[in-house]
Structures are given as C-alpha cells and as structure tokens.
Write an enzyme that holds these catalytic residues in place. Sequence first.
Site, PDB file in Angstrom:
ATOM      1  N   VAL A 150       0.839  -1.217   0.000  1.00 52.85           N
ATOM      2  CA  VAL A 150       0.000   0.000   0.000  1.00 52.85           C
ATOM      3  C   VAL A 150       0.869   1.261   0.000  1.00 52.85           C
ATOM      4  O   VAL A 150       0.624   2.201  -0.769  1.00 52.85           O
ATOM      5  CB  VAL A 150      -0.974   0.008   1.204  1.00 52.85           C
ATOM      6  N   GLY A 163     -10.514  -2.238   0.959  1.00 52.63           N
ATOM      7  CA  GLY A 163      -9.494  -1.610   0.101  1.00 52.63           C
ATOM      8  C   GLY A 163     -10.015  -0.405  -0.648  1.00 52.63           C
ATOM      9  O   GLY A 163     -10.324   0.626  -0.055  1.00 52.63           O
ATOM     10  N   ASP A 211      -9.224 -11.330   9.999  1.00 52.42           N
ATOM     11  CA  ASP A 211      -9.132 -10.122   9.163  1.00 52.42           C
ATOM     12  C   ASP A 211     -10.540  -9.592   8.876  1.00 52.42           C
ATOM     13  O   ASP A 211     -10.820  -8.397   9.039  1.00 52.42           O
ATOM     14  CB  ASP A 211      -8.392 -10.472   7.862  1.00 52.42           C
ATOM     15  N   LYS A 216     -12.554  -6.013  10.121  1.00 51.70           N
ATOM     16  CA  LYS A 216     -13.265  -5.097   9.215  1.00 51.70           C
ATOM     17  C   LYS A 216     -14.728  -4.932   9.627  1.00 51.70           C
ATOM     18  O   LYS A 216     -15.255  -3.816   9.644  1.00 51.70           O
ATOM     19  CB  LYS A 216     -13.171  -5.615   7.782  1.00 51.70           C
TER      20      LYS A 216
HETATM   21  N1  LIG Z   1      -2.183  -5.076   0.898  1.00 55.27           N
HETATM   22  C1  LIG Z   1      -3.400  -4.615   0.686  1.00 55.27           C
HETATM   23  O1  LIG Z   1      -3.946  -4.721  -0.410  1.00 55.27           O
HETATM   24  C2  LIG Z   1      -4.131  -3.907   1.800  1.00 55.27           C
HETATM   25  C3  LIG Z   1      -5.473  -3.535   1.609  1.00 55.27           C
HETATM   26  C4  LIG Z   1      -6.145  -2.847   2.607  1.00 55.27           C
HETATM   27  C5  LIG Z   1      -5.486  -2.555   3.792  1.00 55.27           C
HETATM   28  N2  LIG Z   1      -4.195  -2.952   3.976  1.00 55.27           N
HETATM   29  C6  LIG Z   1      -3.518  -2.604   5.234  1.00 55.27           C
HETATM   30  O2  LIG Z   1      -2.470  -1.692   4.913  1.00 55.27           O
HETATM   31  C7  LIG Z   1      -1.394  -1.854   5.844  1.00 55.27           C
HETATM   32  C8  LIG Z   1      -0.123  -2.169   5.058  1.00 55.27           C
HETATM   33  O3  LIG Z   1      -0.326  -3.365   4.332  1.00 55.27           O
HETATM   34  P1  LIG Z   1       0.695  -3.840   3.193  1.00 55.27           P
HETATM   35  O4  LIG Z   1       0.025  -4.960   2.497  1.00 55.27           O
HETATM   36  O5  LIG Z   1       1.170  -2.677   2.424  1.00 55.27           O
HETATM   37  O6  LIG Z   1       1.866  -4.435   4.098  1.00 55.27           O
HETATM   38  P2  LIG Z   1       3.358  -4.789   3.642  1.00 55.27           P
HETATM   39  O7  LIG Z   1       3.440  -4.948   2.180  1.00 55.27           O
HETATM   40  O8  LIG Z   1       3.776  -5.912   4.517  1.00 55.27           O
HETATM   41  O9  LIG Z   1       4.169  -3.468   4.055  1.00 55.27           O
HETATM   42  C9  LIG Z   1       4.426  -3.133   5.378  1.00 55.27           C
HETATM   43  C10 LIG Z   1       5.446  -2.015   5.384  1.00 55.27           C
HETATM   44  O10 LIG Z   1       5.688  -1.637   6.743  1.00 55.27           O
HETATM   45  C11 LIG Z   1       7.093  -1.516   6.908  1.00 55.27           C
HETATM   46  N3  LIG Z   1       7.427  -1.751   8.316  1.00 55.27           N
HETATM   47  C12 LIG Z   1       7.309  -2.872   9.027  1.00 55.27           C
HETATM   48  N4  LIG Z   1       7.741  -2.676  10.280  1.00 55.27           N
HETATM   49  C13 LIG Z   1       8.179  -1.395  10.332  1.00 55.27           C
HETATM   50  C14 LIG Z   1       8.761  -0.597  11.327  1.00 55.27           C
HETATM   51  N5  LIG Z   1       9.001  -1.075  12.564  1.00 55.27           N
HETATM   52  N6  LIG Z   1       9.084   0.687  11.042  1.00 55.27           N
HETATM   53  C15 LIG Z   1       8.838   1.192   9.808  1.00 55.27           C
HETATM   54  N7  LIG Z   1       8.278   0.474   8.818  1.00 55.27           N
HETATM   55  C16 LIG Z   1       7.965  -0.796   9.087  1.00 55.27           C
HETATM   56  C17 LIG Z   1       7.701  -2.554   5.994  1.00 55.27           C
HETATM   57  O11 LIG Z   1       9.040  -2.214   5.710  1.00 55.27           O
HETATM   58  P3  LIG Z   1       9.943  -3.066   4.692  1.00 55.27           P
HETATM   59  O12 LIG Z   1       9.303  -2.909   3.340  1.00 55.27           O
HETATM   60  O13 LIG Z   1      11.268  -2.418   4.747  1.00 55.27           O
HETATM   61  O14 LIG Z   1       9.906  -4.483   5.194  1.00 55.27           O
HETATM   62  C18 LIG Z   1       6.792  -2.420   4.778  1.00 55.27           C
HETATM   63  O15 LIG Z   1       7.255  -1.414   3.935  1.00 55.27           O
HETATM   64  C19 LIG Z   1      -1.839  -2.974   6.788  1.00 55.27           C
HETATM   65  O16 LIG Z   1      -2.434  -2.401   7.911  1.00 55.27           O
HETATM   66  C20 LIG Z   1      -2.858  -3.732   5.968  1.00 55.27           C
HETATM   67  O17 LIG Z   1      -3.800  -4.414   6.774  1.00 55.27           O
HETATM   68  C21 LIG Z   1      -3.504  -3.635   2.995  1.00 55.27           C
END
Ligand SMILES: NC(=O)c1ccc[n+]([C@@H]2O[C@H](COP(=O)([O-])OP(=O)(O)OC[C@H]3O[C@@H](n4cnc5c(N)ncnc54)[C@H](OP(=O)(O)O)[C@@H]3O)[C@@H](O)[C@H]2O)c1
Length: 428
Positions: A15, A134, A201, A205
């Site tokens: 995201v 989303g 999850d 929601k």
């Molecule tokens: N994926 C989807 O389609 C989607 C849809 C709706 C909502 N969400 C929500 O959006 C949020 C992010 O999801 P995502 O899928 O983008 O997750 P993701 O791909 O796992 O990305 C998480 C990010 O957080 C960073 N991170 C982890 N620990 C950290 C820390 N201690 N300090 C700073 N940065 C840190 C990671 O860094 P690194 O990259 O360096 O590891 C990564 O860039 C979540 O709450 C999820 O539930 C996601």
Amino acid sequence: MSKTWKVGVAGLGTVGGGLLAYLDQRADFAPAGGRAVVSGVSARSRSRPRPVDIGKYPWFDDPVALARSDETEIFVELIGGSDGPAKAAVEAALKLGKPVVTANKALIAEHGAELAVLAERMNAPLLFEAAVMGGTPAVKMLREAMVGDEVIRVAGILNGTCNYILTEMEAAERDFADVLAEAQAKGYAEADPTMDIGGFDAAHKITILAALAFGCAPCYQHAEVEGLSNVELIDLKLAKELGYRIRLTASAERTEAGVSVRVHPALAPLGHPLSETFGATNALFIEGRRIGRIFIQGPGAGAGPTAAAVAADIADVMTGAARPVFQTAAAHLKPFAPVAPGQRREKAYLRLMVKDEPGVLAAVAETLAEVGVSIDSFLQRPSHDGVAVPIVLTTHTSPETAILEAVERLAALPHLLQPPRMLRIAHI
Ligand SMILES: NC(=O)c1ccc[n+]([C@@H]2O[C@H](COP(=O)([O-])OP(=O)(O)OC[C@H]3O[C@@H](n4cnc5c(N)ncnc54)[C@H](OP(=O)(O)O)[C@@H]3O)[C@@H](O)[C@H]2O)c1
C-alpha cells in the site's frame, strides 16, 4: 494561495509503495486547490527496491520520529499490526494534533475507541477508508452517506483471500489445503494465512463497520469468529445441489436484543449477489431503516485501489472535511451490548457422514425432533465405498441454541462416522 501539504508515509510495502507511485503519477491531485507532497518516508529496509526512487525523500528509521517531524503535516500509517510501531506512531502524530490516515484495520478495530478520543481531543482527523474493502468505499458510505438513516444491518464478503479460495475450490473441484497452498505460492495468500483463513481479518473489518453503522465503540472482543478451515469440497458440492453457494460472510446486525457481530462460513442462495461474488472481490450490503438496501462490490485489496482509498482520506484532510471518527462524539462512544446466544434464530445446513445401515434416518429425525428443530429439505447421496453415506439436511429457522444442541446429540449417535458439519444459512 494554494497550500502544499507535507505528507509523511510510514510503511512502503504494497500500500505504501502504491501510494508513493500514486502521488508521483497524479500531478492533478489537488483537492481544494492544494497539493500533497511526500515530506518523509519510513520502512524497515532503506535499500529494498520500491515502486519509486525513495532516495529523493528524507528517510526515517523510526516511524515515530517521522510522525513527530516538523516536516510532517499529515501522517500516513501503512505499516500494519494492532500494536507496536504502527500504534506508537499514530499516537505520536495525534498527540501533536496531526491528521492521521491509516489502512490498518487491526489497529482501528482493536484500539479505535481510545484513538478516537485522542483524535477528537486534539481536533485531528483520524481516517481509515482503506482499512475496509481496500478501494471500495465502505467506510465513507457509512460515515457520510448513511448518517441520515438508521443502519440496521451490514453484511458481506470482506476477505478476498477466502473468497478466492472458495471460488477456486468450486471451479476446479479442488480441496481447501491444495488451493490454499497454491494461493500462497502465487502470493495471493500470506505465508501465515491465520488472519485471513481464521476469519480474523474479516472480523477486524466488520468490527469497524459495526462501529460506524451503529455509532458505538469498535468492540473486536465481542466479534464471534469462525474461519474457513472446516469447509470441505463436499460441502460446496452438496450446498450447490441444494441451491446455495458457500461464502465467508461477515455481518453486523442491530436488533432490540442487542448487536451481533459475526464472521462465519454461510450458505447464500445461488443467484444472490453474495453467492455471485467471485475471486478476490469484496461485497457489502448496507440496510437502512428508510433507505432500504444498498449493495457495493469491488476490489478489497491491491496497491492501486488501496492507495486510491488512502488518497481519498488525504483529500478529506486537505479539504477540511470533519466528522466524528465513529458517528458519535468519541467521548460518548459506548461499547455495544452483544446479543445473547439464546436469542438468535438460524436456519442451518447439516452434513452427516453415516454408516450405510437401516434406522439411520429415523434416528436423525428423532434427534432433531427432541430438540424442536424441524427439517426443511433433505438430500441423500449414494455411498461410494459401501460404508459411508453422506446425508444433508437443511432446517427451518430455529433457536441457534437448539441447532447447536442437535449437533451435539447427533454427534453422539452410533451411526455417525465423523462429527456433523453444521453451516449457517445466511439470512440475506
Ligand atoms: N495489501 C493490501 O492490499 C491492503 C489492503 C487494505 C489494507 N491494507 C492494510 O495496509 C497496511 C499495510 O499493508 P501492506 O500490504 O502494504 O503491508 P506490507 O506490504 O507488509 O508493508 C508493510 C510495510 O511496513 C514496513 N514496516 C514494518 N515494520 C516497520 C517498522 N518497525 N518501522 C517502519 N516500517 C515498518 C515494511 O518495511 P519493509 O518494506 O522495509 O519491510 C513495509 O514497507 C496494513 O495495515 C494492511 O492491513 C492492505
């Protein structure tokens, strides 16, 4: 003069990376004439490849420091997790009165009430459109469009991974574990699928939607959650013969008996919009006392759709749109009163694997009659091995406690080869 808003982005994964790409591509994104510019970023790894070159942005090892930075006017949290760095950084931003935009369903479902109090005390918006469905605007639908009505019920499909698995199981006639393994290999499902498959999850929601719909505090601890892991291919096939398709449904309903927030597999009639929602698509019914039923369907995840939902919240901050976080002023938010199990009524699907011997049907019918559950329809399939015979029945609407009692008594019958499988029939 038009204002430039300095946006700090913590979390640069699916995201967060999507948001950086979005802001890079959309030079015309100028709500109320202002512009949003990225003023700092934070992630775990500074060297990991990202969709855009992050070398041009100030880097922060610590998301809390980014939230506190004088260069951050809007703090965007896209790290994830109900506690840890995400919560610490969001709290840090709100304590300084900075608007927060997050996609973090776990954080809002589990700590939304306390964060809302902090946000409203500091007069700082706390926005989370992307946390549910989303890119499909469920949060704004309830927070804005439905406020004139009284919402009675919201129900839908809120987890794309589970819906993808059910769709594949049916289409390819494959077992749950097989499809899950393939989904993990292709990156459609997490390496640890517990949050999705376990229903947690979707429970996060629906907890958020219940709070928005009914103006109460999000109460994740009251959500009743049953995941997908017990759904077998045979249930999908038998349900279809009876005129249903199995979906992992999430629902929140308000009645005089209280509020019920639940996630469980359920049978939806073929032809119903929920049973016709396939793959990773999400879908939601919202039912208002006056407006009646509204149905929305769309992408529940993915970089592009989710980043667009985050941008919609950034636009709200830039235009000065202001509303209570959960409909009711946070200081007056109360947890909802959950419905006692004895007050719920359900229709159920029961699948029994029984020995191929006389007297079985009479024993099953008698057991159901003893607890006052009557049979609506019945299906018996021939035995494949001369030992086990699957029989399936659906019940009329009965007290849920009576159905659960029936399952317990049926399990004790000597004719059964394995515990009965009970699935609810969705009342939609
Ligand atoms: N994926 C989807 O389609 C989607 C849809 C709706 C909502 N969400 C929500 O959006 C949020 C992010 O999801 P995502 O899928 O983008 O997750 P993701 O791909 O796992 O990305 C998480 C990010 O957080 C960073 N991170 C982890 N620990 C950290 C820390 N201690 N300090 C700073 N940065 C840190 C990671 O860094 P690194 O990259 O360096 O590891 C990564 O860039 C979540 O709450 C999820 O539930 C996601």
